[in-house]
Design an enzyme around this catalytic site. Structure first.
Site, PDB file in Angstrom:
ATOM      1  N   GLU A 111     -20.673  31.424  10.701  1.00  0.00           N
ATOM      2  CA  GLU A 111     -20.927  32.194  11.930  1.00  0.00           C
ATOM      3  C   GLU A 111     -21.527  33.567  11.588  1.00  0.00           C
ATOM      4  O   GLU A 111     -22.451  34.032  12.248  1.00  0.00           O
ATOM      5  CB  GLU A 111     -19.627  32.355  12.724  1.00  0.00           C
ATOM      6  CG  GLU A 111     -19.151  31.025  13.308  1.00  0.00           C
ATOM      7  CD  GLU A 111     -17.840  31.137  14.053  1.00  0.00           C
ATOM      8  OE1 GLU A 111     -16.868  31.681  13.485  1.00  0.00           O
ATOM      9  OE2 GLU A 111     -17.781  30.697  15.219  1.00  0.00           O
ATOM     10  N   GLU A 131     -13.139  23.492  11.411  1.00  0.00           N
ATOM     11  CA  GLU A 131     -12.242  23.876  12.500  1.00  0.00           C
ATOM     12  C   GLU A 131     -11.497  22.668  13.073  1.00  0.00           C
ATOM     13  O   GLU A 131     -10.304  22.758  13.394  1.00  0.00           O
ATOM     14  CB  GLU A 131     -13.032  24.571  13.627  1.00  0.00           C
ATOM     15  CG  GLU A 131     -13.401  26.017  13.331  1.00  0.00           C
ATOM     16  CD  GLU A 131     -14.654  26.199  12.481  1.00  0.00           C
ATOM     17  OE1 GLU A 131     -15.168  25.192  11.919  1.00  0.00           O
ATOM     18  OE2 GLU A 131     -15.120  27.345  12.356  1.00  0.00           O
TER      19      GLU A 131
HETATM   20  C1  1HE Z   1      -7.989  31.421   2.026  1.00  0.00           C
HETATM   21  C2  1HE Z   1      -9.023  30.842   2.779  1.00  0.00           C
HETATM   22  C3  1HE Z   1      -9.044  31.102   4.169  1.00  0.00           C
HETATM   23  C4  1HE Z   1      -9.301  30.248   0.727  1.00  0.00           C
HETATM   24  N1  1HE Z   1      -8.069  31.885   4.678  1.00  0.00           N
HETATM   25  N2  1HE Z   1      -7.037  32.185   2.570  1.00  0.00           N
HETATM   26  N3  1HE Z   1     -11.820  27.963   6.574  1.00  0.00           N
HETATM   27  C5  1HE Z   1     -11.477  26.864   5.876  1.00  0.00           C
HETATM   28  O1  1HE Z   1     -10.865  25.959   6.408  1.00  0.00           O
HETATM   29  C6  1HE Z   1     -11.859  26.834   4.434  1.00  0.00           C
HETATM   30  C7  1HE Z   1     -10.628  26.999   3.581  1.00  0.00           C
HETATM   31  N4  1HE Z   1     -10.978  27.200   2.180  1.00  0.00           N
HETATM   32  C8  1HE Z   1     -11.418  26.210   1.365  1.00  0.00           C
HETATM   33  O2  1HE Z   1     -11.699  25.094   1.790  1.00  0.00           O
HETATM   34  C9  1HE Z   1     -11.566  26.526  -0.105  1.00  0.00           C
HETATM   35  O3  1HE Z   1     -10.808  27.707  -0.364  1.00  0.00           O
HETATM   36  C10 1HE Z   1     -13.021  26.772  -0.576  1.00  0.00           C
HETATM   37  C11 1HE Z   1     -13.809  25.457  -0.556  1.00  0.00           C
HETATM   38  C12 1HE Z   1     -13.741  27.806   0.319  1.00  0.00           C
HETATM   39  C13 1HE Z   1     -13.002  27.351  -2.006  1.00  0.00           C
HETATM   40  O4  1HE Z   1     -12.237  26.493  -2.839  1.00  0.00           O
HETATM   41  P1  1HE Z   1     -11.640  27.057  -4.209  1.00  0.00           P
HETATM   42  O5  1HE Z   1     -11.034  25.889  -4.946  1.00  0.00           O
HETATM   43  O6  1HE Z   1     -12.654  27.880  -4.919  1.00  0.00           O
HETATM   44  O7  1HE Z   1     -10.470  28.104  -3.789  1.00  0.00           O
HETATM   45  P2  1HE Z   1      -8.962  27.797  -3.314  1.00  0.00           P
HETATM   46  O8  1HE Z   1      -8.097  27.542  -4.509  1.00  0.00           O
HETATM   47  O9  1HE Z   1      -8.928  26.810  -2.205  1.00  0.00           O
HETATM   48  O10 1HE Z   1      -8.547  29.211  -2.664  1.00  0.00           O
HETATM   49  C14 1HE Z   1      -8.343  30.378  -3.464  1.00  0.00           C
HETATM   50  C15 1HE Z   1      -7.440  31.325  -2.683  1.00  0.00           C
HETATM   51  O11 1HE Z   1      -8.111  31.724  -1.488  1.00  0.00           O
HETATM   52  C16 1HE Z   1      -6.153  30.644  -2.231  1.00  0.00           C
HETATM   53  O12 1HE Z   1      -5.152  31.645  -2.154  1.00  0.00           O
HETATM   54  P3  1HE Z   1      -3.999  31.742  -3.307  1.00  0.00           P
HETATM   55  O13 1HE Z   1      -3.130  32.879  -2.832  1.00  0.00           O
HETATM   56  O14 1HE Z   1      -3.317  30.399  -3.314  1.00  0.00           O
HETATM   57  O15 1HE Z   1      -4.743  32.036  -4.583  1.00  0.00           O
HETATM   58  C17 1HE Z   1      -6.471  30.218  -0.817  1.00  0.00           C
HETATM   59  O16 1HE Z   1      -5.321  30.075   0.016  1.00  0.00           O
HETATM   60  C18 1HE Z   1      -7.317  31.382  -0.363  1.00  0.00           C
HETATM   61  N5  1HE Z   1      -8.188  31.023   0.765  1.00  0.00           N
HETATM   62  N6  1HE Z   1      -9.819  30.120   1.962  1.00  0.00           N
HETATM   63  C19 1HE Z   1      -7.108  32.394   3.883  1.00  0.00           C
HETATM   64  N7  1HE Z   1     -10.013  30.627   4.967  1.00  0.00           N
HETATM   65  C20 1HE Z   1     -13.469  33.135  14.217  1.00  0.00           C
HETATM   66  S1  1HE Z   1     -13.166  31.467  14.209  1.00  0.00           S
HETATM   67  C21 1HE Z   1     -13.647  30.855  12.656  1.00  0.00           C
HETATM   68  C22 1HE Z   1     -12.855  29.629  12.346  1.00  0.00           C
HETATM   69  C23 1HE Z   1     -12.933  29.278  10.899  1.00  0.00           C
HETATM   70  O17 1HE Z   1     -13.480  29.970  10.086  1.00  0.00           O
HETATM   71  S2  1HE Z   1     -12.159  27.817  10.498  1.00  0.00           S
HETATM   72  C24 1HE Z   1     -12.520  27.583   8.819  1.00  0.00           C
HETATM   73  C25 1HE Z   1     -11.477  28.208   7.946  1.00  0.00           C
END
Ligand code: 1HE
Length: 261
Positions: A111, A131
């Site tokens: 976005e 989402e």
């Molecule tokens: C996060 C977030 C997040 C990672 N909010 N903490 N977005 C998503 O559904 C995407 C969620 N994220 C992922 O699918 C993956 O993190 C990635 C593909 C982007 C990257 O993967 P990777 O293996 O490099 O990283 P990871 O091990 O998944 O994440 C590393 C850390 O970042 C981990 O935290 P930690 O404390 O365990 O180290 C994750 O929890 C954290 N992290 N993504 C919070 N999104 C205004 S409306 C918009 C609506 C949306 O955007 S919905 C889509 C949300």
């Protein structure tokens, strides 16, 4: 205090805005949105174009899910409206913005990218709207901006099936205008921003503000507005100087860019 969530610097006329939360994959929290808003305001005041990019392996993992689960319904509405306001200052603001994309460009990250004017992706970039899987909906203007870029049919597919687009598909389906080799997106985005910064500011303002509004108008209204804007820009002092430079053969020649890389 740790590192700033968003870093700002100025290179000549071009502002560089870097999402700087790589340990959370540049997930966008309320604090990130406010830091981004401050950087966009500063860039709009002192730069002629800007680049938005992300630190680490990914552009942005979108909405900060951890923070989001704590919100009440009305807090969610206010949060979404704040994203809209900040992204509007990018898309319909004062200067052109170029996004340099790599790794995850997901949910709210897409976005944000969709609110910029030119998107450059390197071949590591991928695009998704998870989402549906998370039980939520787009709230950062995706239903308008992303749908317009890739079409409603493709956006519906991504949201219903969790499909992930590669960088190549992103280019094919109009999410990005330039596709470059891994690691090359930032330099390409800076080069494009420098070119845009060299245009007449009034022309850039018209492109940014008139063009999207004209798309929302009925044809007769749109053509009328086009005439007013065309005459307004063409009769500005800067246009007079630039047109004279062309007539006197002092203007730069058009360069054929080829593949865009
Ligand atoms: C996060 C977030 C997040 C990672 N909010 N903490 N977005 C998503 O559904 C995407 C969620 N994220 C992922 O699918 C993956 O993190 C990635 C593909 C982007 C990257 O993967 P990777 O293996 O490099 O990283 P990871 O091990 O998944 O994440 C590393 C850390 O970042 C981990 O935290 P930690 O404390 O365990 O180290 C994750 O929890 C954290 N992290 N993504 C919070 N999104 C205004 S409306 C918009 C609506 C949306 O955007 S919905 C889509 C949300």
């Amino acid at each position: 205090m740790g590192e700033p969530l968003v870093l700002y610097s100025l290179e000549g006329d071009v502002a560089l805005i870097r999402l700087n939360r790589p340990e959370k994959r540049n997930a966008i929290s309320d604090a990130v949105i406010e830091a981004l808003a401050a950087c966009v305001a500063r860039a709009s005041a002192e730069a002629k174009a800007a680049v938005i990019h992300g630190a680490g392996e990914h552009f942005s993992a979108g909405l900060d899910i951890v923070e989001h689960v704590e919100k009440s319904p009305i807090e969610g509405v206010h949060g979404s409206r704040r994203w809209h306001a900040v992204f509007d200052t990018i898309q319909r603001g004062a200067i052109p913005f170029v996004a340099a994309l790599h790794g995850a460009v997901v949910g709210g990250g897409l976005e944000l990218a969709a609110s910029t004017h030119i998107r450059v992706a390197d071949r590591t970039a991928f695009f998704a709207l998870p989402e549906g899987q998370r039980g939520i909906f787009v709230g950062g203007s995706g239903s308008v901006r992303i749908a317009r870029l890739m079409t409603v049919a493709r956006m519906t597919d991504l949201m219903l099936t969790g499909r992930v687009f590669t960088a190549e598909e992103g280019e094919r389906y109009n999410l990005v205008q330039y596709l470059v080799e891994p690691g090359a997106a930032l330099d390409k985005a800076k080069a494009l921003a420098r070119i845009a910064a060299g245009n007449a500011p009034l022309s850039n303002y018209a492109v940014i503000n008139a063009l999207p509004r004209i798309q929302d108008m009925a044809q007769d209204d749109a053509l009328f507005v086009e005439s007013i804007i065309a005459s307004f820009t063409a009769t500005s002092p800067e246009a007079a100087e630039r047109l004279k430079a062309f007539i006197e053969k002092r203007a730069a020649r058009l360069a054929v860019a080829g593949s865009g890389e």
